[in-house]
Design a protein around this motif. Sequence first.
Motif, PDB file in Angstrom:
ATOM      1  N   TRP A 103       0.829  -1.208   0.000  1.00  0.00           N
ATOM      2  CA  TRP A 103       0.000   0.000   0.000  1.00  0.00           C
ATOM      3  C   TRP A 103       0.862   1.256   0.000  1.00  0.00           C
ATOM      4  O   TRP A 103       0.554   2.242  -0.694  1.00  0.00           O
ATOM      5  CB  TRP A 103      -0.942   0.013   1.203  1.00  0.00           C
ATOM      6  CG  TRP A 103      -2.220  -0.730   0.988  1.00  0.00           C
ATOM      7  CD1 TRP A 103      -2.671  -1.823   1.670  1.00  0.00           C
ATOM      8  CD2 TRP A 103      -3.230  -0.420   0.009  1.00  0.00           C
ATOM      9  NE1 TRP A 103      -3.887  -2.226   1.178  1.00  0.00           N
ATOM     10  CE2 TRP A 103      -4.268  -1.389   0.161  1.00  0.00           C
ATOM     11  CE3 TRP A 103      -3.366   0.552  -0.978  1.00  0.00           C
ATOM     12  CZ2 TRP A 103      -5.406  -1.393  -0.633  1.00  0.00           C
ATOM     13  CZ3 TRP A 103      -4.505   0.540  -1.777  1.00  0.00           C
ATOM     14  CH2 TRP A 103      -5.510  -0.407  -1.602  1.00  0.00           C
ATOM     15  N   ILE A 132      -5.440  -2.011  -8.985  1.00  0.00           N
ATOM     16  CA  ILE A 132      -6.705  -2.133  -9.724  1.00  0.00           C
ATOM     17  C   ILE A 132      -7.907  -1.612  -8.933  1.00  0.00           C
ATOM     18  O   ILE A 132      -9.012  -1.534  -9.475  1.00  0.00           O
ATOM     19  CB  ILE A 132      -6.954  -3.591 -10.189  1.00  0.00           C
ATOM     20  CG1 ILE A 132      -7.016  -4.545  -8.994  1.00  0.00           C
ATOM     21  CG2 ILE A 132      -5.897  -4.025 -11.191  1.00  0.00           C
ATOM     22  CD1 ILE A 132      -7.272  -6.003  -9.396  1.00  0.00           C
ATOM     23  N   THR A 133      -7.678  -1.236  -7.667  1.00  0.00           N
ATOM     24  CA  THR A 133      -8.763  -0.598  -6.910  1.00  0.00           C
ATOM     25  C   THR A 133      -8.830   0.895  -7.208  1.00  0.00           C
ATOM     26  O   THR A 133      -9.809   1.553  -6.848  1.00  0.00           O
ATOM     27  CB  THR A 133      -8.578  -0.792  -5.390  1.00  0.00           C
ATOM     28  OG1 THR A 133      -7.417  -0.073  -4.944  1.00  0.00           O
ATOM     29  CG2 THR A 133      -8.442  -2.254  -5.032  1.00  0.00           C
ATOM     30  N   LYS A 134      -7.792   1.422  -7.835  1.00  0.00           N
ATOM     31  CA  LYS A 134      -7.743   2.852  -8.144  1.00  0.00           C
ATOM     32  C   LYS A 134      -8.517   3.118  -9.435  1.00  0.00           C
ATOM     33  O   LYS A 134      -8.273   2.465 -10.462  1.00  0.00           O
ATOM     34  CB  LYS A 134      -6.295   3.316  -8.303  1.00  0.00           C
ATOM     35  CG  LYS A 134      -5.386   2.984  -7.125  1.00  0.00           C
ATOM     36  CD  LYS A 134      -5.663   3.863  -5.932  1.00  0.00           C
ATOM     37  CE  LYS A 134      -4.646   3.634  -4.822  1.00  0.00           C
ATOM     38  NZ  LYS A 134      -4.874   4.498  -3.657  1.00  0.00           N
ATOM     39  N   ASP A 135      -9.422   4.057  -9.397  1.00  0.00           N
ATOM     40  CA  ASP A 135     -10.236   4.328 -10.585  1.00  0.00           C
ATOM     41  C   ASP A 135      -9.783   5.565 -11.359  1.00  0.00           C
ATOM     42  O   ASP A 135     -10.419   5.966 -12.326  1.00  0.00           O
ATOM     43  CB  ASP A 135     -11.717   4.469 -10.207  1.00  0.00           C
ATOM     44  CG  ASP A 135     -11.961   5.548  -9.165  1.00  0.00           C
ATOM     45  OD1 ASP A 135     -11.019   6.312  -8.858  1.00  0.00           O
ATOM     46  OD2 ASP A 135     -13.094   5.628  -8.655  1.00  0.00           O
ATOM     47  N   ASP A 151      -3.193  -5.998  -6.990  1.00  0.00           N
ATOM     48  CA  ASP A 151      -4.574  -5.987  -6.493  1.00  0.00           C
ATOM     49  C   ASP A 151      -4.922  -4.681  -5.781  1.00  0.00           C
ATOM     50  O   ASP A 151      -6.084  -4.381  -5.553  1.00  0.00           O
ATOM     51  CB  ASP A 151      -4.862  -7.209  -5.619  1.00  0.00           C
ATOM     52  CG  ASP A 151      -4.191  -7.186  -4.262  1.00  0.00           C
ATOM     53  OD1 ASP A 151      -4.537  -8.030  -3.431  1.00  0.00           O
ATOM     54  OD2 ASP A 151      -3.301  -6.327  -4.034  1.00  0.00           O
ATOM     55  N   LYS A 152      -3.901  -3.882  -5.462  1.00  0.00           N
ATOM     56  CA  LYS A 152      -4.144  -2.549  -4.897  1.00  0.00           C
ATOM     57  C   LYS A 152      -4.264  -1.515  -6.008  1.00  0.00           C
ATOM     58  O   LYS A 152      -5.080  -0.601  -5.950  1.00  0.00           O
ATOM     59  CB  LYS A 152      -3.043  -2.202  -3.896  1.00  0.00           C
ATOM     60  CG  LYS A 152      -3.128  -3.105  -2.666  1.00  0.00           C
ATOM     61  CD  LYS A 152      -1.809  -3.241  -1.960  1.00  0.00           C
ATOM     62  CE  LYS A 152      -1.933  -4.274  -0.843  1.00  0.00           C
ATOM     63  NZ  LYS A 152      -2.331  -5.625  -1.318  1.00  0.00           N
TER      64      LYS A 152
END
Length: 261
Positions: free
Chosen positions: A22, A52-55, A49-50
């Motif tokens: 993170w 791909i949480t960002k838009d 996987d962190k």
Amino acid sequence: MAYVKPKKHLGQHFLTSQQTAWDIVDALTMHGDYKKVLEIGPGTGVLTDKLITKDNFETQVIEIDIESVEYLRNELGLAEEQIISGDFLKLDLPTIAPSPVAIIGNFPYNISSQIFFKVYENRNQVTEVVCMIQKEVAERIVSPPGKKTNGILSILLQAYYEMEYLFTVPPDVFNPPPKVDSAVISMKRNTRDVVPCDEVLFKKVVKQAFSTRRKTLRNAMKAFNLPIELTEQDVFNKRAEQLGVEEFIDLTQKVEAVLKS
């Protein structure tokens, strides 16, 4: 759950600390208003996987290890268009990302310098880099003039990027643990479009100056057959490690003038 075996020949040391992951991802600042982030060597996807949480940006990974590619598809659910299966060093970056892009990753130690040289060659494409590398390499790249750690990559990268050493990472958060500490650094593209000298010659001068780093520039630069009246100037009494970017630009301008005369 599937398992990816770390491969020594690929220099794989998989990060296992979620907090460190993170911290690395959160270090991205969107400097340069890019829309895509390329992750080099995602391995088991602890950064992925962190990301791909960002838009606010699109994530695409570049992975040479087929086992890792399958893992990312099956365990993280990455789509085909999110994965580039191949060697970053052999890919044409402008084709992959025609618009400004950021690069992130836990770089394999054995090719980290080659990755940085490729970033340098694509400096007008790559606006930001956040990466984890061997601590010794990190200290060398961000090194200011005057330190023995100052080297070729220090000068070339600092000519076009603002460099920052962010934090140190111990071996025990990797599988397998490396034998040395790691470090995370940040690179942000500065406002310089080009150096005010011949860019090809600039790179040659920097490399030549550091080729015999214990010698003064007067001896290190003999390959250019410079006239004595030039090499008698004070700068030629220094060693390469004592010079910063602006001094290397000035040195290149002097060499360029001689070559053109």
